[in-house]
Design an enzyme around this catalytic site. Structure first.
Site, PDB file in Angstrom:
ATOM      1  N   GLU A 155     -10.122  -4.000  -5.375  1.00 29.82           N
ATOM      2  CA  GLU A 155      -9.609  -2.919  -4.526  1.00 29.82           C
ATOM      3  C   GLU A 155      -9.464  -1.606  -5.279  1.00 29.82           C
ATOM      4  O   GLU A 155      -9.227  -1.579  -6.482  1.00 29.82           O
ATOM      5  CB  GLU A 155      -8.291  -3.325  -3.883  1.00 29.82           C
ATOM      6  CG  GLU A 155      -7.152  -3.597  -4.839  1.00 29.82           C
ATOM      7  CD  GLU A 155      -5.830  -3.681  -4.081  1.00 29.82           C
ATOM      8  OE1 GLU A 155      -5.453  -2.675  -3.475  1.00 29.82           O
ATOM      9  OE2 GLU A 155      -5.200  -4.748  -4.096  1.00 29.82           O
ATOM     10  N   HIS A 193      -7.760  -5.417  -0.679  1.00 28.98           N
ATOM     11  CA  HIS A 193      -6.505  -4.722  -0.439  1.00 28.98           C
ATOM     12  C   HIS A 193      -5.714  -5.401   0.671  1.00 28.98           C
ATOM     13  O   HIS A 193      -6.242  -5.711   1.736  1.00 28.98           O
ATOM     14  CB  HIS A 193      -6.825  -3.272  -0.042  1.00 28.98           C
ATOM     15  CG  HIS A 193      -5.629  -2.404   0.136  1.00 28.98           C
ATOM     16  ND1 HIS A 193      -4.845  -2.001  -0.914  1.00 28.98           N
ATOM     17  CD2 HIS A 193      -5.084  -1.851   1.249  1.00 28.98           C
ATOM     18  CE1 HIS A 193      -3.870  -1.229  -0.464  1.00 28.98           C
ATOM     19  NE2 HIS A 193      -3.986  -1.127   0.843  1.00 28.98           N
ATOM     20  N   SER A 232       0.831  -1.194   0.000  1.00 32.64           N
ATOM     21  CA  SER A 232       0.000   0.000   0.000  1.00 32.64           C
ATOM     22  C   SER A 232       0.876   1.258   0.000  1.00 32.64           C
ATOM     23  O   SER A 232       1.725   1.413  -0.875  1.00 32.64           O
ATOM     24  CB  SER A 232      -0.953  -0.045   1.204  1.00 32.64           C
ATOM     25  OG  SER A 232      -1.982   0.891   1.089  1.00 32.64           O
TER      26      SER A 232
END
Length: 316
Positions: free
Chosen positions: A249, A279, A159
């Site tokens: 996601e 995610h 991320s």
């Protein structure tokens, strides 16, 4: 479909289907409502660490804390580790910690037989960009100074940590430092302008409003700055890169765009998309079979590109 994109498919047992459905519902009910600008970043940080208690640390893998370059770090170090991984955790640059990502990092250490180092880098808004990059670069250089060879070192992140890993790589290259043998990114957030987000309704964890608040905390009005949005930075002559993402996601387009841009720049890159996964689904290693398979793929990628110490001795 691009030659560089693989859609991962495998049959699932009934138990795995039930587990995946339960995890999906739990995240939608317990995580996404708190990952919201209505809550302070302090509250979000606490909740993320609480949520981490629902994930599993790998059995038989111990850990200890030891700072590198004055940056607090968590270390997972199997007895006969063959490689080293510098792992940069996610959390939108405003949350996350070595504790919140213990499942990914401990299972990675187990599957890859690797010394995994997880910096507790400074977070925004108290420490906006480029503080996190400075910490990551400092830890990377400290590992080299301690005797870790670049050929046996992999840089990873998920991320925001994936974007941070790429920005760190670009900073190292710009300063002429040796680069790692490979790079692995999970659902990297590499464009803080939020210009091309995927279908937001399908994401059970993240929302546009939360990403916008995190981007503002980290980058302010300068979201296109390449330190904040490394997608727009120099992408040539970087190490072989593996990207993994879930099919459901909000940041999926960042993975697609980065894979295409890296390959266009001559950096060999593959993107693996796991359909019906969310995610950072790798956080559920030890519970979800797809998570274990994803991390085992990473382990193979690490060893495929690493130069182990005995190989270096043979070429000395």
């Amino acid at each position: 479909m691009s030659l560089f994109v693989d859609r991962i498919s495998r049959s699932q047992s009934t138990l795995q289907q039930v587990l995946a459905g339960t995890l999906r519902q739990s995240l939608a009910l317990l995580f996404k409502p708190v990952a919201n600008p209505r809550f302070s970043f302090t509250a979000q940080r606490r909740w993320l660490d609480i949520m981490a208690h629902s994930t599993l640390k790998a059995r038989g893998i111990g850990s200890h804390d030891n700072a590198l370059a004055n940056v607090p770090c968590r270390h997972y170090q199997p007895l006969h580790a063959q490689t080293t991984v510098l792992y940069l955790h996610g959390g939108g640059y405003v949350a996350g910690s070595p504790d919140s990502h213990k499942s990914i990092t401990s299972h990675l250490a187990k599957f890859a037989n690797a010394h995994v180092v997880v910096p507790d880098y400074r977070l925004a808004p108290e420490h906006p960009c480029p503080a996190a990059i400075e910490d990551a670069v400092a830890v990377y250089l400290a590992l080299l100074e301690s005797g870790v060879s670049p050929g046996s070192l992999t840089l990873m992140g998920d991320s925001a940590g994936g974007g941070l890993a790429l920005a760190t790589l670009q900073a190292l290259k710009a300063s002429g430092k040796p680069l790692p043998s490979s790079v692995i990114l999970f659902s990297p957030w590499v464009d803080l302008t939020l210009g091309q987000l995927y279908d937001t309704d399908r994401d059970i964890m993240l929302s546009h409003s939360w990403l916008a608040s995190a981007a503002d905390a980290y980058a302010g009005n300068d979201t296109r700055n390449v330190q904040c949005s490394p997608l727009f930075g120099e992408l040539s002559d970087l190490p072989p890169t593996l990207i993994q993402a879930g099919g459901d996601e909000i940041l999926l387009n960042d993975s697609h765009r980065l894979c295409a841009a890296l390959n266009e720049a001559g950096t060999p890159t593959r993107l693996q998309i796991h359909p019906q996964r969310w995610h950072d689904f790798q956080l559920h290693a030890g519970v979800l079979a797809d998570s274990d398979h994803a991390l085992m793929t990473c382990a193979r990628f690490i060893h495929q590109h690493a130069i182990h110490d005995h190989e270096e001795d043979a070429h000395a």
